[in-house]
Motif scaffolding. Structure first.
Motif, mmCIF file in Angstrom:
data_model
loop_
_atom_site.group_PDB
_atom_site.id
_atom_site.type_symbol
_atom_site.label_atom_id
_atom_site.label_comp_id
_atom_site.label_asym_id
_atom_site.label_seq_id
_atom_site.Cartn_x
_atom_site.Cartn_y
_atom_site.Cartn_z
ATOM 1 N N THR A 54 0.827 -1.204 0.000
ATOM 2 C CA THR A 54 0.000 0.000 0.000
ATOM 3 C C THR A 54 0.867 1.261 0.000
ATOM 4 O O THR A 54 1.612 1.512 0.943
ATOM 5 N N LYS A 96 -5.507 2.901 -3.794
ATOM 6 C CA LYS A 96 -4.556 3.005 -2.676
ATOM 7 C C LYS A 96 -3.151 2.543 -3.053
ATOM 8 O O LYS A 96 -2.331 2.202 -2.200
ATOM 9 N N HIS A 249 -2.209 -3.051 -2.749
ATOM 10 C CA HIS A 249 -2.974 -2.708 -1.542
ATOM 11 C C HIS A 249 -3.632 -3.954 -0.946
ATOM 12 O O HIS A 249 -3.772 -4.066 0.271
#
Length: 398
Positions: A54, A96, A249
């Motif tokens: 992430t 993300k 992510h």
């Protein structure tokens, strides 16, 4: 389902992952860094590893370069990373993990002098055992399950980029099960395709619609018509129900974690070494390419229907320690003769492999998605069958 095919029937399954799968993201970044060095320094040494999660990419490894342009390429690693992520499709902050906002950490140092000493003498860059495989199941001389699994994720990327199904995202996985009679594929038994998507496709009803769209636009266009029966095949699309959270992510990606996807989908053996991020002095990579080249030419020459080749090396030693040819009972000439012809016709030292296959070029990022083998194009020199006629003549088949 397959009882009618006869007593000798068995099932075999292989999987592939898309260019947006987190492990493949890592592989492509490692090979993009390698390519950036080889483009300006063909004798650069590189062992580059990548971790992505992430909002973060970490690039680590050992590199030796020989000119100012290569030093500049090292300084531009962050740009290389971001360009690779854009190409893959990570451009939406809502995932993300995207090319513009993720942090990039570079931790790269020089190559071990102890390793370099052996490579400088034109020996192998490491010890190890390498395998190559070929068979007549497909026009690419690849096993059918992995061949179709690659084509599915390749098609998923095409459909996503062309907008044929709205809301698809880069992360995807495929899996294909083939029913065999002996060495012969009889039918496509099961197809699994999981594809990341936007929230638009969340919910049971939308997932049913997505399954129909995926079957129409991704699965059916790549299936062999003679082996694919829509009324009998089992199809799973996003079997968990939805796949919104994905990419780095959803799962941390690491270089070299898809070695079976990269090779033959579990058909044949694997020596354990990964490919991406390694320059061609590393026989983990270059000798596996040569093994594939040898095996494919043996099958193309008609010496066997199936062929697996093993080479083994010791660090700093140029010639392979062993050469093994295994045709799994399908050879049309003696296997010992084939092994002798391999040593006679193919260069097996690291330098010989590099020169014959033209491996000191920036060709590697393309290999880091959709498999290293069974590919077409000028960069995939190990897929050529230019030695087949020579082998056939030497074996007395022409």
């Amino acid at each position: 389902m397959v009882a009618h095919l006869g007593k000798g029937t068995h099932l075999f399954t292989s999987e592939s992952v898309s260019m947006g799968h987190p492990d493949k993201v890592a592989d492509q970044i490692s090979d993009a860094v390698l390519d950036s060095l080889l483009a300006v320094d063909p004798v650069a040494r590189c062992a580059c590893e990548t971790l992505c999660t992430t909002g973060l990419v970490v690039v680590a490894g050992e590199v030796t370069v020989h000119n100012a342009k290569a030093i500049q390429a090292l300084q531009n690693v962050e740009d290389t990373v971001r360009a690779t992520l854009r190409e893959i499709g990570y451009t939406d902050p809502s995932m993300k993990f995207d090319a513009e906002s993720c942090a990039v950490i570079r931790t790269i140092h020089g190559q071990s002098a102890d390793i370099a000493m052996g490579v400088d003498r034109e020996g192998a860059g490491d010890q190890g055992l390498m395998f190559g495989f070929a068979c007549k199941e497909t026009p690419t001389f690849m096993p059918m399950p992995i061949h179709l699994a690659h084509r599915l994720v390749e098609r998923q990327a095409y459909v996503r980029e062309k907008g044929l199904i709205k809301g698809l995202r880069p992360d995807a996985k495929s899996q294909v099960t083939i029913a065999y009679d002996g060495h012969k594929p009889r039918l496509v038994h099961t197809v699994v395709l999981s594809t990341q998507h936007t929230p638009y496709w969340n919910g049971k009803k939308r997932q049913q619609e997505l399954k129909k769209a995926v079957t129409k636009h991704i699965i059916e266009p790549v299936m062999p018509k003679k082996l694919y029966d829509p009324k009998k095949v089992i199809i799973h699309v996003n079997p968990t129900g939805q796949f919104e959270i994905g990419g780095p992510h959803g799962d941390t990606g690491l270089t070299g974690r898809k070695i079976i996807v990269d090779t033959y989908g579990g058909r044949g053996r694997h020596g354990g070494g990964a490919f991406s991020g390694k320059d061609p002095t590393k026989v983990d990579r270059s000798a596996c390419y040569m093994c594939r080249y040898i095996a494919k030419n043996i099958v193309a020459a008609g010496l066997a229907e199936v062929c697996e080749v093993q080479l083994s090396y010791a660090i700093g030693v140029a010639q392979p320690l062993s050469v093994l040819v295994d045709t799994q009972g399908t050879s049309h000439v003696d296997e010992k003769l084939i092994a002798r012809l391999v040593r006679e016709f193919f260069p097996l030292t690291p330098r010989g492999i590099i020169e014959h296959l033209k491996l000191r070029r920036p060709i590697y990022k393309e290999t880091a998605r959709n498999g290293h083998f069974g590919r077409v194009g000028p960069n995939f020199t190990w897929e050529a069958t230019d030695m087949a006629s020579k082998l056939a003549k030497a074996a007395g088949l022409k």
